[in-house]
Design a protein around this motif. Structure first.
Motif, PDB file in Angstrom:
ATOM      1  N   ILE A  72      16.811   3.325   9.305  1.00 37.01           N
ATOM      2  CA  ILE A  72      18.263   3.240   9.498  1.00 37.01           C
ATOM      3  C   ILE A  72      18.780   4.664   9.687  1.00 37.01           C
ATOM      4  O   ILE A  72      18.611   5.517   8.804  1.00 37.01           O
ATOM      5  N   ASP A  73      19.378   4.935  10.831  1.00 37.57           N
ATOM      6  CA  ASP A  73      19.839   6.292  11.105  1.00 37.57           C
ATOM      7  C   ASP A  73      21.015   6.646  10.191  1.00 37.57           C
ATOM      8  O   ASP A  73      21.763   5.773   9.737  1.00 37.57           O
ATOM      9  N   LEU A  74      21.148   7.913   9.916  1.00 31.16           N
ATOM     10  CA  LEU A  74      22.199   8.402   9.026  1.00 31.16           C
ATOM     11  C   LEU A  74      22.841   9.615   9.675  1.00 31.16           C
ATOM     12  O   LEU A  74      22.156  10.577  10.035  1.00 31.16           O
ATOM     13  N   VAL A  75      24.159   9.568   9.847  1.00 28.70           N
ATOM     14  CA  VAL A  75      24.902  10.653  10.484  1.00 28.70           C
ATOM     15  C   VAL A  75      26.141  10.942   9.636  1.00 28.70           C
ATOM     16  O   VAL A  75      26.825  10.014   9.175  1.00 28.70           O
ATOM     17  N   TYR A  76      26.413  12.234   9.429  1.00 21.94           N
ATOM     18  CA  TYR A  76      27.633  12.629   8.713  1.00 21.94           C
ATOM     19  C   TYR A  76      28.581  13.320   9.681  1.00 21.94           C
ATOM     20  O   TYR A  76      28.176  14.209  10.438  1.00 21.94           O
TER      21      TYR A  76
END
Length: 299
Positions: A72-76
């Motif tokens: 699951i990609d994670l971007v802030y």
């Protein structure tokens, strides 16, 4: 699961993904490319994320195989940060995400997502993991933006000068509204810790925030920073965390442990603090009315 092999003369000169397919025919080309893209491939113990890279005879190939559902990609983005100044930033780590890279994964970890954010604002420093949360725990994580800030917060953490507040949900009803556990912790197996006289000193103060339907909401303030400290100390008290099956907790959608807030004094006496919201699963499992008035659920 980590698969290892050495590149022989037959695979020498092939693309990395083609060589891996020849060595590990049980894996599809798509699985192999996913492993490479997500940071689970090493050649001679060096991370390689380019599937077209040519391999050489004698190189040691290692593939860390991770379940596809965990990719699951994670971007802030800037507006999502819990705190930011020129020295530090704080992010919300959701339950189910790794704090830092593993032999299986780089992409999709908090460490990698923070580094991508720092690059997006023009910083060249790597993301430095100075403290971490277990994969099942949600909440605040602080990252320094440069080496001097990393040294400062690392020293504060070692000296116990970073105030941490955790919220947990447990089954049952404690007899006291507050209590302190002063019990040393030691590793008892590969993935578990326990109370042991030979262990390192560990102290935690607990408070009951509310109760209902057989569930108690607990606030925990760790006075030391041992691995699994709150989880083990609550289990030692007879109240394992809901969802923490490793320490006797009943099954749940997630482990009900959340780092609510972190606070410390930064450069020039500046007070730095970040507070993290609860997610929907945590709120749904909590005693009614305990958190609703103060929470906007995390996405």
């Amino acid at each position: 699961m980590i698969l290892t092999a050495r590149i022989d003369a037959e695979q020498a000169g092939l693309r990395l993904d083609d060589a891996a397919k020849a060595i590990f025919p049980q894996l599809s080309k798509g699985e192999i490319r996913r492993v490479i893209d997500w940071g689970g491939c090493n050649l001679n113990q060096t991370l390689v994320r380019v599937a077209s890279r040519q391999v050489k005879e004698g190189e040691e190939l290692a593939l860390g195989i991770m379940d596809a559902e965990r990719c699951i990609d994670l971007v802030y983005q800037k507006h999502e940060l819990l705190y930011e100044d020129k020295d530090f930033l704080a992010v919300y780590k959701g339950a189910g995400f790794n704090s830092q890279r593993t032999p299986y994964q780089l992409k999709g970890t908090v460490e990698y997502a923070v580094e991508c954010y720092m690059k997006s604002i023009g910083l060249r420093d790597p993301s430095r993991v100075v403290h971490r949360l277990d994969r099942g725990t949600s909440g605040v994580m602080f990252f320094p933006k440069h080496k001097q800030a990393a040294t400062l917060i690392s020293n504060l953490l070692k000296e116990g000068k970073v105030q941490k507040t955790y919220w947990a949900l447990v089954s049952g009803s404690p007899d006291e509204q507050s209590w302190k556990v002063d019990a040393p912790l030691d590793k008892v197996s590969k993935f578990r810790y326990g109370v042991s006289l030979k262990g390192k000193p560990a102290r935690t103060v607990f408070y009951v925030l509310g109760e209902g339907n057989g569930v108690s909401a607990i606030e925990a303030k760790p006075l030391t920073g041992r691995t699994h400290q709150i989880r083990v100390h609550l289990a030692h008290s007879g109240f394992p965390i809901i969802g923490d099956e490793s320490y006797g907790g009943v099954p749940a959608a997630r482990m009900m442990l959340h780092c609510r807030a972190m606070r410390f004094t930064g450069p020039k006496g500046k007070v730095i603090e970040a507070v993290a919201p609860l997610d929907v699963d945590f709120l749904a499992a909590a005693p009614q009315g305990v958190f609703e008035q103060q929470e906007q659920p995390a996405g």
